[in-house]
Design an enzyme around this catalytic site. Structure first.
Site, PDB file in Angstrom:
ATOM      1  N   LEU A 243       0.844  -1.192   0.000  1.00  0.00           N
ATOM      2  CA  LEU A 243       0.000   0.000   0.000  1.00  0.00           C
ATOM      3  C   LEU A 243       0.884   1.248   0.000  1.00  0.00           C
ATOM      4  O   LEU A 243       0.817   2.086   0.910  1.00  0.00           O
ATOM      5  CB  LEU A 243      -0.921  -0.020   1.224  1.00  0.00           C
ATOM      6  CG  LEU A 243      -1.964  -1.138   1.249  1.00  0.00           C
ATOM      7  CD1 LEU A 243      -2.559  -1.262   2.649  1.00  0.00           C
ATOM      8  CD2 LEU A 243      -3.055  -0.874   0.230  1.00  0.00           C
ATOM      9  N   HIS A 244       1.706   1.379  -1.036  1.00  0.00           N
ATOM     10  CA  HIS A 244       2.658   2.498  -1.092  1.00  0.00           C
ATOM     11  C   HIS A 244       1.963   3.839  -0.846  1.00  0.00           C
ATOM     12  O   HIS A 244       2.327   4.593   0.054  1.00  0.00           O
ATOM     13  CB  HIS A 244       3.328   2.556  -2.466  1.00  0.00           C
ATOM     14  CG  HIS A 244       4.179   1.395  -2.812  1.00  0.00           C
ATOM     15  ND1 HIS A 244       5.419   1.178  -2.236  1.00  0.00           N
ATOM     16  CD2 HIS A 244       3.997   0.375  -3.698  1.00  0.00           C
ATOM     17  CE1 HIS A 244       5.957   0.083  -2.751  1.00  0.00           C
ATOM     18  NE2 HIS A 244       5.115  -0.419  -3.636  1.00  0.00           N
TER      19      HIS A 244
END
Length: 311
Positions: A243-244
C-alpha cells in the site's frame, strides 16, 4: 478538518489512497490533480474521475496536469498496473459533458484548468497556508508550481510525498524508486523549495504489505467500491502487494503509526546510473522528515475501517 489536495497518477495503490482519503471525515479533499506516471496523464486523470465517482464523491474536481517530465520529451510510465492503470477492472461509464483537452472524452473532468494552475490558485488563496498537499506520483505538477511561482510551495502547511528509497534499493533501478526516477529534476525542485516535506520512501512503504486475510476480508464486502478494489488488488497484489500510496494519507489520520528522522534530503537529478537516487544527510539544513518505520497492523486496520464506509 484538514484541507487536502491530492496529486496522483492512478494506479491501483493510488486508488486505495484516494479511497482512504475520501472515506475519512477528518480530511476535506478540495481537488485531485493528475500527472503522467503509472500511465499517461490522459489515463490517470480519467481513472481518478472514475474512482471518485465510484467512491460517491462526484463533487471533487479532477484536473489533468503534466504529460511528461521536466527534462524529457516523453513520459516515463510502466505497466505494473495494467494497460489501463487499474488492472483491467471496469468501473463503468460515468461520463459528463465537458472534457479537458487530451483526456478521454468519455470521462469528463469538471474543468480544463491545468493541474499546476489549480495547485497555485489554491496555495495563493486564504486556504493555502492550512492546506496539505499529498503527492503520490512523479512531482512534475508541484515542480511547475515552484518554477512559475518561486517560494509558493512553502506556503502549504505541509507536503506529504510518496517517493524515494533512502536506505534500500529502488524498485525501477537499483538506485531509484519509480516516482523520483520518472521525473528526477522535478523531485530536485521540490526538495529544494523550502517547503515542509514529509517523505514516505520505499523504506517505509515496503512494510505496508497487504496480508491474504486482509485481502480476503475486503473481497467479502458486498459494497461496489470494495468489490472493485478487491478485483484490482487481485491483479496488483500478485506483483507488488504493498500500500505504497496509502502511507502519506494514513499519516494525516494516524501519525503515530509512522516513525523516522529529519534530515537534508537530496535527489540525484542528472542522467546516469544514479538518476533518481535519494540521499538523506544529517549535516546541513533540514528540509524533510523521512519515515522508515511503520505499524503495519495498525495501517491495515485503519484501511479496513475506512474502506467499509464507502458506498
Amino acid at each position: 478538518m484538514t484541507a487536502v489536495l491530492i496529486d496522483c497518477d492512478p494506479g491501483i495503490d493510488d486508488a486505495l489512497a484516494l479511497a482512504l482519503a475520501v472515506a475519512s471525515p477528518e480530511l476535506d479533499v478540495r481537488a485531485v490533480t493528475c500527472v503522467a506516471g503509472n500511465r499517461p496523464v490522459a489515463v490517470t486523470a480519467a481513472n481518478a474521475r472514475r474512482l471518485l465517482d465510484l467512491f460517491g464523491r462526484p463533487d471533487i474536481p479532477v484536473h489533468a496536469g503534466a504529460a511528461r517530465p521536466l527534462l524529457y520529451p516523453q513520459a516515463r510510465t510502466n505497466l505494473v498496473h495494467g494497460e489501463d492503470g487499474l488492472g483491467g477492472v471496469s468501473l463503468g461509464g460515468d461520463a459528463r459533458p465537458v472534457a479537458a483537452p487530451g483526456v478521454d472524452p468519455g470521462v469528463a473532468l469538471e474543468a480544463a484548468d491545468h493541474a499546476a494552475d489549480v495547485l497555485a490558485h489554491l496555495l495563493l488563496s486564504p486556504l493555502g497556508a492550512d492546506m496539505v498537499i499529498v503527492a503520490m506520483g512523479p512531482l512534475t505538477n508541484l515542480a511547475l508550481v515552484e518554477i512559475r511561482h518561486p517560494g509558493l510551495l512553502a506556503r502549504a502547511r505541509s507536503i506529504h510525498i510518496m517517493g524515494g528509497a533512502a536506505h534500500c534499493p529502488g524498485n525501477v533501478t537499483p538506485a531509484a524508486e519509480f516516482n523520483f526516477w520518472a521525473d528526477p529534476a522535478a523531485a530536485h525542485v521540490v526538495m529544494t523549495a523550502g517547503a515542509r516535506l514529509e517523505v514516505f520512501p520505499l523504506d517505509v512503504t515496503s512494510q505496508a504489505a497487504m496480508t491474504p486475510a486482509w485481502l480476503a476480508s475486503l473481497a467479502t464486502q458486498p459494497k461496489r467500491s470494495a468489490q472493485a478494489l478487491a478485483a484490482m488488488l487481485a491483479v496488483y497484489g500478485e506483483q507488488d502487494p504493498l500500500l505504497h500510496d496509502a502511507c502519506p494519507v494514513a499519516a494525516l489520520l494516524r501519525p503515530q503509526l509512522f516513525s523516522g528522522q529529519a534530515g537534508r534530503l537530496e535527489v540525484d537529478w542528472r542522467p546516469g546510473p544514479d538518476e533518481g537516487r535519494s540521499h538523506l544527510h544529517q549535516e546541513g539544513e533540514v528540509n524533510a522528515a523521512l519515515y522508515t518505520g511503520l505499524d503495519t497492523d495498525g495501517l491495515l486496520s485503519l484501511m479496513a475501517e475506512r474502506l467499509a464506509l464507502l458506498p
